[in-house]
Scaffold this motif. Structure first.
Motif, PDB file in Angstrom:
ATOM      1  N   ALA A   9      11.460 -14.372  64.130  1.00 13.71           N
ATOM      2  CA  ALA A   9      11.732 -13.590  65.849  1.00 13.71           C
ATOM      3  C   ALA A   9      12.503 -13.493  66.373  1.00 13.71           C
ATOM      4  O   ALA A   9      13.528 -12.981  67.137  1.00 13.71           O
ATOM      5  N   GLU A  10      13.612 -15.014  66.351  1.00 15.06           N
ATOM      6  CA  GLU A  10      15.418 -14.644  66.305  1.00 15.06           C
ATOM      7  C   GLU A  10      16.453 -13.443  65.743  1.00 15.06           C
ATOM      8  O   GLU A  10      16.814 -13.376  66.722  1.00 15.06           O
ATOM      9  N   ASP A  11      15.930 -13.147  64.994  1.00 18.12           N
ATOM     10  CA  ASP A  11      16.401 -12.319  64.018  1.00 18.12           C
ATOM     11  C   ASP A  11      15.957 -10.857  64.725  1.00 18.12           C
ATOM     12  O   ASP A  11      15.926  -9.705  63.595  1.00 18.12           O
ATOM     13  N   GLN A  12      14.540 -10.610  65.296  1.00 17.08           N
ATOM     14  CA  GLN A  12      13.718  -9.501  65.767  1.00 17.08           C
ATOM     15  C   GLN A  12      12.910  -8.830  64.137  1.00 17.08           C
ATOM     16  O   GLN A  12      12.974  -7.945  64.292  1.00 17.08           O
ATOM     17  N   LEU A  13      12.307  -9.636  63.610  1.00 16.08           N
ATOM     18  CA  LEU A  13      12.218  -9.063  62.409  1.00 16.08           C
ATOM     19  C   LEU A  13      10.765  -9.169  62.347  1.00 16.08           C
ATOM     20  O   LEU A  13      10.064  -8.308  61.735  1.00 16.08           O
ATOM     21  N   VAL A  14      10.554  -9.585  63.664  1.00 18.89           N
ATOM     22  CA  VAL A  14       8.629  -9.510  63.707  1.00 18.89           C
ATOM     23  C   VAL A  14       8.659  -9.437  65.734  1.00 18.89           C
ATOM     24  O   VAL A  14       9.557  -9.923  65.788  1.00 18.89           O
ATOM     25  N   ARG A  35       7.609 -10.537  69.184  1.00 17.17           N
ATOM     26  CA  ARG A  35       7.087 -11.295  70.434  1.00 17.17           C
ATOM     27  C   ARG A  35       5.029 -12.171  69.994  1.00 17.17           C
ATOM     28  O   ARG A  35       5.736 -13.330  69.731  1.00 17.17           O
ATOM     29  N   SER A  36       4.355 -10.743  69.861  1.00 13.67           N
ATOM     30  CA  SER A  36       2.789 -11.475  70.029  1.00 13.67           C
ATOM     31  C   SER A  36       2.895 -11.478  68.746  1.00 13.67           C
ATOM     32  O   SER A  36       2.091 -12.962  68.661  1.00 13.67           O
ATOM     33  N   ALA A  37       3.158 -11.849  67.563  1.00  9.44           N
ATOM     34  CA  ALA A  37       3.248 -12.400  66.209  1.00  9.44           C
ATOM     35  C   ALA A  37       3.577 -13.565  66.218  1.00  9.44           C
ATOM     36  O   ALA A  37       3.029 -14.883  65.601  1.00  9.44           O
ATOM     37  N   LEU A  38       4.690 -14.086  67.124  1.00  6.26           N
ATOM     38  CA  LEU A  38       5.555 -15.286  66.981  1.00  6.26           C
ATOM     39  C   LEU A  38       4.493 -16.036  68.143  1.00  6.26           C
ATOM     40  O   LEU A  38       3.975 -17.116  68.182  1.00  6.26           O
ATOM     41  N   ASP A  39       3.886 -15.997  68.998  1.00 11.29           N
ATOM     42  CA  ASP A  39       2.555 -16.137  70.513  1.00 11.29           C
ATOM     43  C   ASP A  39       1.545 -16.583  68.965  1.00 11.29           C
ATOM     44  O   ASP A  39       1.114 -17.514  69.444  1.00 11.29           O
TER      45      ASP A  39
END
Length: 163
Positions: free
Chosen positions: A125-130, A132-136
């Motif tokens: 998520a830091e690299d914006q590869l996934v 934000r909802s997937a991280l949540d």
């Protein structure tokens, strides 16, 4: 003087006679009808629900149910505080404790996997590869795994206490 003595003796006899108790008449017997239960030809015996209880009951009991293996004291014996009175069969509770131990191991394995997945998704998520909802979603899965592991620990503690 002689007459006084006889008068005193007479009064004493009368007083003592008045102090005596008269025997009470026994109460008359009351007739009752006695019937012995029997079955009639062609009819089954009647069954009535009921509950048999002891005249004196003790409010003490085991904290868990089970089969009584040993009774170490008899009725009427004196006991001391903390003395073992009876023993239950602990085989079922030992099995339940083992099952709870296995459930705890499985819950902790799921917790480790969910923690690793959450860390990976945080880096992605830091690299914006996934998204934000997937991280949540992974964070929620990690918290759920933590809750299941805590519940499994509590169940194991209860099972060990019962055993």
């Amino acid at each position: 003087m002689k007459n006084m003595r006889w008068l005193g003796v007479g009064v004493l006899v009368v007083v003592l006679a008045a102090c005596g108790k008269q025997a009470a008449e026994p109460a008359a017997a009351i007739p009752v009808l006695v019937v012995h239960p029997t079955t009639q030809d062609g009819q089954a015996a009647a069954a009535y629900p009921g509950e048999v209880r002891a005249r004196q009951e003790s409010p003490l009991s085991f904290r868990v149910g089970g089969n009584l293996v040993r009774r170490l004291v008899d009725a009427g014996e004196r006991v001391k505080k903390g003395q073992l009175l009876a023993e239950l069969d602990a085989a079922d509770y030992a099995s339940q404790a083992a099952a709870s131990q296995a459930q705890l191991a499985a819950a902790e394995a799921d917790l480790v996997r969910a923690r690793d997945d959450q860390k990976r998704y945080a880096k992605l998520a830091e690299d914006q590869l996934v998204s934000r909802s997937a991280l949540d979603q992974q964070t929620a899965a990690f918290k759920a795994a933590q809750g299941q592991a805590n519940a499994a620990r509590a169940n194991l503690a209860v099972a060990r206490n019962q055993a």
